[in-house]
Design a protein around this motif. Structure first.
Motif, PDB file in Angstrom:
ATOM      1  N   GLN A   1       8.704  -0.252  64.522  1.00  0.00           N
ATOM      2  CA  GLN A   1       8.354  -1.028  63.330  1.00  0.00           C
ATOM      3  C   GLN A   1       9.023  -2.394  63.313  1.00  0.00           C
ATOM      4  O   GLN A   1       8.401  -3.391  62.924  1.00  0.00           O
ATOM      5  N   ALA A   2      10.261  -2.463  63.757  1.00  0.00           N
ATOM      6  CA  ALA A   2      10.988  -3.736  63.770  1.00  0.00           C
ATOM      7  C   ALA A   2      10.400  -4.723  64.773  1.00  0.00           C
ATOM      8  O   ALA A   2      10.543  -5.931  64.604  1.00  0.00           O
ATOM      9  N   ASP A   3       9.726  -4.217  65.806  1.00  0.00           N
ATOM     10  CA  ASP A   3       9.167  -5.086  66.839  1.00  0.00           C
ATOM     11  C   ASP A   3       7.860  -5.753  66.422  1.00  0.00           C
ATOM     12  O   ASP A   3       7.501  -6.789  66.968  1.00  0.00           O
TER      13      ASP A   3
ATOM     14  N   GLU B   1      13.766   5.585  67.192  1.00  0.00           N
ATOM     15  CA  GLU B   1      12.670   5.035  68.008  1.00  0.00           C
ATOM     16  C   GLU B   1      11.573   4.459  67.115  1.00  0.00           C
ATOM     17  O   GLU B   1      11.011   3.401  67.405  1.00  0.00           O
ATOM     18  N   GLY B   2      11.266   5.168  66.034  1.00  0.00           N
ATOM     19  CA  GLY B   2      10.239   4.694  65.102  1.00  0.00           C
ATOM     20  C   GLY B   2      10.649   3.422  64.389  1.00  0.00           C
ATOM     21  O   GLY B   2       9.830   2.521  64.183  1.00  0.00           O
TER      22      GLY B   2
ATOM     23  N   LEU C   1       8.232   7.425  70.987  1.00  0.00           N
ATOM     24  CA  LEU C   1       8.195   8.096  69.689  1.00  0.00           C
ATOM     25  C   LEU C   1       8.225   9.609  69.881  1.00  0.00           C
ATOM     26  O   LEU C   1       7.398  10.167  70.603  1.00  0.00           O
ATOM     27  N   PRO C   2       9.163  10.283  69.236  1.00  0.00           N
ATOM     28  CA  PRO C   2       9.194  11.739  69.364  1.00  0.00           C
ATOM     29  C   PRO C   2       7.948  12.363  68.738  1.00  0.00           C
ATOM     30  O   PRO C   2       7.512  11.945  67.668  1.00  0.00           O
ATOM     31  N   GLY C   3       7.355  13.318  69.439  1.00  0.00           N
ATOM     32  CA  GLY C   3       6.190  14.014  68.911  1.00  0.00           C
ATOM     33  C   GLY C   3       4.857  13.330  69.139  1.00  0.00           C
ATOM     34  O   GLY C   3       3.818  13.874  68.773  1.00  0.00           O
ATOM     35  N   LEU C   4       4.854  12.138  69.742  1.00  0.00           N
ATOM     36  CA  LEU C   4       3.594  11.447  70.030  1.00  0.00           C
ATOM     37  C   LEU C   4       2.858  12.217  71.118  1.00  0.00           C
ATOM     38  O   LEU C   4       3.384  12.418  72.211  1.00  0.00           O
TER      39      LEU C   4
ATOM     40  N   ALA D   1       8.584  10.942  63.307  1.00  0.00           N
ATOM     41  CA  ALA D   1       8.607   9.980  64.417  1.00  0.00           C
ATOM     42  C   ALA D   1       8.935   8.579  63.917  1.00  0.00           C
ATOM     43  O   ALA D   1       9.775   7.880  64.499  1.00  0.00           O
ATOM     44  N   PHE D   2       8.299   8.152  62.835  1.00  0.00           N
ATOM     45  CA  PHE D   2       8.526   6.795  62.343  1.00  0.00           C
ATOM     46  C   PHE D   2       9.843   6.648  61.595  1.00  0.00           C
ATOM     47  O   PHE D   2      10.342   5.531  61.434  1.00  0.00           O
TER      48      PHE D   2
END
Length: 102
Positions: free
Chosen positions: A81-83, A76-77, A32-35, A71-72
């Motif tokens: 969520q899809a997983d 990637e976000g 996640l970008p920014g995590l 990020a979400f």
């Protein structure tokens, strides 16, 4: 800082949850970008000896609400969520909030 917390109720299969979560889901989350930081536990207890309504917990830190939202909203976000339905058969409670110092 802005925090996201995910509480997971009891899944149908604890071992399958753990395996998927650690091998597949957390590596997705790490992208996640920014995590800024993340942590989790499968040892969730309630005070006073009561049974916990949750099996697992996740915490993620972002600079602010905008960074978390971005990020979400990212590819990637969306993958993270899809997983979730692939392992969280008991569902998931997602909360977020700004962290305040006393």
């Amino acid at each position: 800082m802005h925090k996201v917390v995910v509480l997971y109720p009891e899944p149908e299969d604890r071992q399958a949850f753990k395996e998927h979560y650690e091998r597949t889901h957390l590596p997705l989350v790490a992208k996640l970008p920014g995590l800024r930081a993340m942590r989790y536990s499968f040892d969730v207890s309630a005070f006073g000896g009561a049974d916990s309504p949750y099996f697992a917990i996740f915490e993620g830190d972002f600079d602010d609400a905008d960074a978390m939202a971005a990020a979400f909203a990212s590819p990637e976000g969306r993958a993270v969520q899809a997983d979730v339905p692939n392992y969280a058969t008991g569902g998931a409670v997602v909360m977020h909030y700004p962290v305040r110092e006393p």
